[in-house]
Design a protein around this motif. Structure first.
Motif, PDB file in Angstrom:
ATOM      1  N   GLU A   1       3.395   5.910  -5.693  1.00 30.42           N
ATOM      2  CA  GLU A   1       3.085   6.101  -7.115  1.00 30.42           C
ATOM      3  C   GLU A   1       2.029   7.193  -7.295  1.00 30.42           C
ATOM      4  OE1 GLU A   1       1.878   2.290  -8.504  1.00 30.42           O
ATOM      5  OE2 GLU A   1       3.891   1.391  -8.346  1.00 30.42           O
ATOM      6  N   ASN A   2       1.030   7.207  -6.418  1.00 25.18           N
ATOM      7  CA  ASN A   2       0.016   8.262  -6.496  1.00 25.18           C
ATOM      8  C   ASN A   2       0.619   9.641  -6.267  1.00 25.18           C
ATOM      9  OD1 ASN A   2      -2.120   6.579  -7.060  1.00 25.18           O
ATOM     10  ND2 ASN A   2      -2.737   6.333  -4.930  1.00 25.18           N
TER      11      ASN A   2
ATOM     12  N   ASN B   1       0.823  -1.215   0.000  1.00 27.45           N
ATOM     13  CA  ASN B   1       0.000   0.000   0.000  1.00 27.45           C
ATOM     14  C   ASN B   1       0.855   1.263   0.000  1.00 27.45           C
ATOM     15  OD1 ASN B   1      -2.342  -1.498   0.006  1.00 27.45           O
ATOM     16  ND2 ASN B   1      -2.633  -1.385   2.220  1.00 27.45           N
TER      17      ASN B   1
ATOM     18  N   ILE C   1       2.016   1.915  -3.480  1.00 25.94           N
ATOM     19  CA  ILE C   1       0.944   2.498  -4.294  1.00 25.94           C
ATOM     20  C   ILE C   1       0.763   3.977  -3.953  1.00 25.94           C
ATOM     21  CG2 ILE C   1      -1.528   2.413  -4.796  1.00 25.94           C
ATOM     22  CD1 ILE C   1      -1.413  -0.610  -4.263  1.00 25.94           C
TER      23      ILE C   1
END
Length: 454
Positions: free
Chosen positions: A352-353, A346, A349
């Motif tokens: 990356e966001n 998580n 991720i």
């Protein structure tokens, strides 16, 4: 009737004259007061202090923990021991043995030391994360300061605009009042009709109302400015109406360095670094934890007298003990049900966001700079046009005034020339401060709002 208008006009001039005695609030002084007193900036400053405390060594987890404990107990004994039978040697009955107010105490104290020698590097990366969080909080405080200064100057320039408008309406009222006097004299000598006097009185009324409204708007806006700089609402002052624009060559240089200094881009970079440390902190869950422990204890027991044999009392005793302990521990969570793996995935991720957010912010900042530059150039051109328009209308008004005094144009035509000049002057005032405010908004986007002279 004419005396009534002159009296009203004199009152307005008196109030305007009194305002001329007000203290001067320069742009630099307004900025200083805002930075020192503004509520929002003070709150932002306290947030920075909290972040500074959080990034300190006392919140890092690198220091050991030392725990002290202590205790005390007290007992009082009253007992009677009965022994049946007789003494063999004397034949006398055995006497009861009584112990009264027999006191016993116990005291203890201990120190326990715990230190995490290794925790999978989670402590290290969390410490670095707090450093980044502190820098982010500083940038957020800077953004608050920039937004507050923009708010300050939007109100400051509005005060300046209304101040100049007040002077414009004052001049218009002076001209209209002079017209009443001239019309009255001309009527007495039969050079015009009562209609010219009535027209002049209507114009004086309108100009008086415009001046009163301008003064009321100015007073309200000054109170708005007092709120921003956090001073008494009744504080009265004058502002600087001179506006200086940043040279275009310097402005182009600042725009070229915008991505290095723009506060929104810098915040996105800090958030990206924080997310990167989040990944490393979560990965530390895969590694073992090594800890060291130490203890030191002291105990004192003072026992009460007691009876075990018939007729005999065993006196109390004191016992002191000291203990010292050292230890090490290894804890390795070999499997935690997949919790650490989920956290790592998580956090990747989320990283990356944040990369996508950073790219979006850069594109939006580029757009905002181009829009702000176009707005600034347009408003600057409008201001320059309005400056020329004032000159044109001033010349037209002077010629119309000459023609009116010679009786070659009517009072209505003269009034129209006066209104055109008044509108040109107020429009120029509006365009001037709009252009300067657009420049400040552009400077904020380049990250240089706090580094230029206002």
């Amino acid at each position: 009737m004419i005396k009534t208008y002159i009296a009203a006009f004199s009152f307005l001039l008196l109030t305007v004259g009194l305002s001329a005695q007000e203290k001067k609030l320069s742009k630099e002084e307004a900025v200083r007061l805002t930075l020192e007193n503004n509520f929002g900036i003070q709150v932002a400053g306290n947030q920075v202090k909290i972040a500074d405390n959080n990034q300190g060594i006392l919140n890092s987890g690198y220091l050991p923990s030392l725990t002290g404990t202590a205790g005390a107990n007290y007992n009082e004994l009253n007992s009677t021991t009965a022994y049946p039978g007789q003494f063999e040697s004397t034949g006398e009955p055995r006497a009861d043995l009584e112990i009264d107010n027999a006191e016993s105490q116990s005291y203890n104290g201990a120190l326990a030391l715990n230190y995490t020698l290794f925790d999978g590097l989670g402590r290290l990366y969390n410490y670095k994360r707090l450093k980044e969080q502190y820098q982010l909080t500083e940038l957020q405080a800077r953004e608050t300061i920039e937004n507050t200064l923009l708010q300050l100057f939007s109100v400051y320039f509005e005060v300046a605009r209304l101040t100049e408008n007040e002077n414009v309406f004052k001049q218009a009222l002076e001209i209209s009042t002079d017209r009443i006097t001239r019309a009255e004299y001309a009527f007495e000598y039969g050079q015009n009709t009562k209609l010219d006097i009535l027209n002049a009185q209507v114009d004086v009324t309108n100009d008086s109302i415009n001046l009163l409204n301008a003064k009321q708007q100015l007073a309200n806006t000054k109170r708005d400015l007092n709120v921003i700089v956090n001073q008494s609402l009744s504080e009265n002052f004058e502002v600087d109406t001179i506006v200086r624009f940043v040279p275009r060559l310097q402005l182009d240089e600042l725009i070229g360095e915008a991505k290095v200094h723009n506060v929104t881009i810098l915040q996105a970079e800090r958030n990206l670094a924080i997310n990167e440390y989040d990944i490393k902190v979560n990965r530390s869950g895969y590694l073992p934890t090594i800890g060291l422990t130490g203890s030191y204890g002291w105990n004192l027991n003072q026992s009460a007298p007691s009876s075990f044999l018939p007729g005999q009392v065993i006196p109390g005793s004191n016992r002191t003990s000291l203990t010292l302990g050292l230890g090490a521990s290894l804890t390795w969570n070999l499997f935690d049900g997949g919790r650490t793996t989920t956290l790592v995935k998580n956090s990747k991720i989320a990283y990356e966001n944040q990369e996508l957010v950073q790219e979006q912010v850069e594109v939006e900042v580029d757009r905002d700079i181009l829009n702000a530059l176009a707005t600034y150039e347009n408003r600057l051109n409008v201001y320059q046009i309005q400056e020329q328009n004032v000159i044109t209308n001033q010349n037209n008004f002077e010629r119309s005034k000459e023609q009116f005094q010679l009786g070659r144009i009517t009072s209505i035509e003269f009034r129209q020339a006066q209104i055109n000049l008044l509108n040109a002057q107020t429009n120029k005032n509006l365009a001037k401060y709009d252009a300067k405010l657009a420049e400040l908004q552009l400077l904020q986007l380049t990250g240089q709002l706090l580094n230029v002279e206002f």
